[in-house]
Design a protein around this motif. Structure first.
Motif, short mmCIF file in Angstrom:
data_model
loop_
_atom_site.label_atom_id
_atom_site.label_comp_id
_atom_site.label_asym_id
_atom_site.label_seq_id
_atom_site.Cartn_x
_atom_site.Cartn_y
_atom_site.Cartn_z
N ASP A 1 0.83 -1.21 0.00
CA ASP A 1 0.00 0.00 0.00
C ASP A 1 0.86 1.25 0.00
N ALA A 2 2.17 1.08 -0.23
CA ALA A 2 3.07 2.23 -0.30
C ALA A 2 2.79 3.03 -1.56
N SER A 3 3.26 4.26 -1.57
CA SER A 3 3.10 5.09 -2.77
C SER A 3 3.88 4.47 -3.92
N PRO A 4 3.26 4.37 -5.09
CA PRO A 4 3.95 3.72 -6.21
C PRO A 4 5.17 4.51 -6.68
N PRO A 5 6.23 3.80 -7.08
CA PRO A 5 7.42 4.47 -7.61
C PRO A 5 7.24 4.77 -9.09
N ASP A 6 8.32 5.21 -9.73
CA ASP A 6 8.31 5.35 -11.18
C ASP A 6 7.95 4.02 -11.82
N VAL A 7 7.50 4.07 -13.05
CA VAL A 7 7.01 2.85 -13.69
C VAL A 7 8.11 1.81 -13.86
N LEU A 8 9.36 2.24 -14.05
CA LEU A 8 10.45 1.29 -14.28
C LEU A 8 11.75 1.90 -13.80
N ILE A 9 12.43 1.20 -12.90
CA ILE A 9 13.72 1.64 -12.36
C ILE A 9 14.71 0.51 -12.62
N GLU A 10 15.89 0.85 -13.13
CA GLU A 10 16.89 -0.17 -13.44
C GLU A 10 18.23 0.19 -12.81
N PRO A 11 18.38 -0.02 -11.49
CA PRO A 11 19.65 0.33 -10.85
C PRO A 11 20.81 -0.56 -11.28
N ARG A 12 20.54 -1.85 -11.53
CA ARG A 12 21.54 -2.81 -12.00
C ARG A 12 22.76 -2.85 -11.10
N THR A 13 22.52 -2.73 -9.81
CA THR A 13 23.57 -2.83 -8.80
C THR A 13 23.14 -3.87 -7.79
N ASP A 14 23.99 -4.87 -7.56
CA ASP A 14 23.61 -5.96 -6.66
C ASP A 14 22.95 -5.46 -5.39
#
Length: 313
Positions: free
Chosen positions: A179-192
């Motif tokens: 029920d948290a506020s939604p983030p951006d539609v797509l996040i790609e940090p690509r960091t372990d």
């Protein structure tokens, strides 16, 4: 050659579905076998109650004309729509829908694991894990991940040279309802350990609510391939909260392990095919790590079979 040949298509992901549709439209009969309870392979949609998660491939892109034309047909039918940018498309109502469309009207045997191929004179039979033998078939198209193709061929005493060069990375996929506020539609940090966070419910035609899919990085997934599922959920959930900068307070959290998730080494050829045996294999591992590669590979294998079974592609 038999004008009404029948081909066994092993695997009901996008490569198998593309091959089966091309074979059928060229006048051949097909029978599709898949070990799963549903179809789609890594174009997967999981439904839990009123929730759904695209926990495999997140979107499709077209780079070449063949897949672009297919994607346009799906868009016209309303089973593929843009998401998170004009060149990213998703299936509607889920990522599996385009595969379902390709397989519509074709015979598909689900929950059927093929463990051996048998060659008798000029025909093939396929044996499943229960010992049931299906056939005869005039040709066989295998569209499993490359390591599974290699295992099947070895058990059957046949070979398709080059199969061993293809390599995959695994991926742990975390599905979270919150029920948290939604983030951006797509996040790609690509960091372990986090490679990607997708806001599933931001995709067109999805149920309301905030649902996230978190894909772990390949290296982290390799190191934790045999880690208990509960521990994977806990670690990826904490890492996703760190990336997002907020607590997620999940009402649902589950993980899925994709042992063969993303192609790291492709063969750089459309498919593997032996015209003398009328036996071939196709998949993204032939051309590259994306849905279009799997589609193009399935089409290429089908064209080879059609040519050898006496019909123009």
């Amino acid at each position: 050659m038999n004008e009404h040949g029948i081909v066994a298509v092993l695997g009901a992901g996008i490569a198998g579905a593309a091959a089966a549709r091309r074979l059928s439209e060229s006048g051949l009969h097909v029978r599709v076998f898949d070990k799963g309870r549903g179809v789609g392979g890594r174009m997967a949609t999981r439904r839990v109650g009123g929730m759904q998660f695209d926990h495999g491939a997140q979107f499709m892109r077209a780079r070449g004309p063949a897949f672009a034309a297919e994607l346009d047909r799906w868009a016209q039918r309303g089973i593929a729509v843009p998401w998170a940018g004009s060149d990213r498309y998703v299936g509607l109502p889920g990522m599996t829908e385009p595969v379902r469309a390709l397989l519509a009207g074709l015979p598909v045997s689900r929950a059927t694991t093929i463990v051996r191929l048998r060659r008798q004179r000029s025909c093939w039979h396929v044996e499943d894990a229960s010992g049931t033998v299906h056939g005869p078939f005039d040709g066989v198209a295998i569209t499993f991940p490359a390591p599974q193709v290699a295992t099947l061929l070895a058990a059957s005493g046949v070979a398709l040279p080059g199969i061993g060069r293809a390599a995959y990375a695994p991926c742990w996929s975390l599905m979270v309802a919150t029920d948290a506020s939604p983030p951006d539609v797509l996040i790609e940090p690509r960091t372990d350990p986090v490679g990607l966070i997708a806001h599933d419910s931001s995709k067109p035609g999805r149920p309301a609510g905030c649902r996230l899919t978190v894909h772990a990085t390949p290296d982290w997934s390799r190191r934790h391939l045999e880690t208990p599922r509960e521990a994977v959920v806990a670690e990826l959930l904490g890492a996703a909260e760190d990336v997002l900068g907020t607590g997620l307070r999940p009402s649902y959290a589950e993980a899925h392990r994709w042992r063969y998730a993303r192609v790291e080494t492709a063969l750089q050829k459309p498919c593997l095919y032996d015209p003398d045996l009328r036996l071939g294999a196709a998949g993204d591992w032939c051309l590259g790590a994306h849905i279009e590669a799997a589609y193009d590979s399935g089409e290429a294998l089908a064209r080879g079979l059609v040519a050898d079974l006496g019909r123009p592609a």
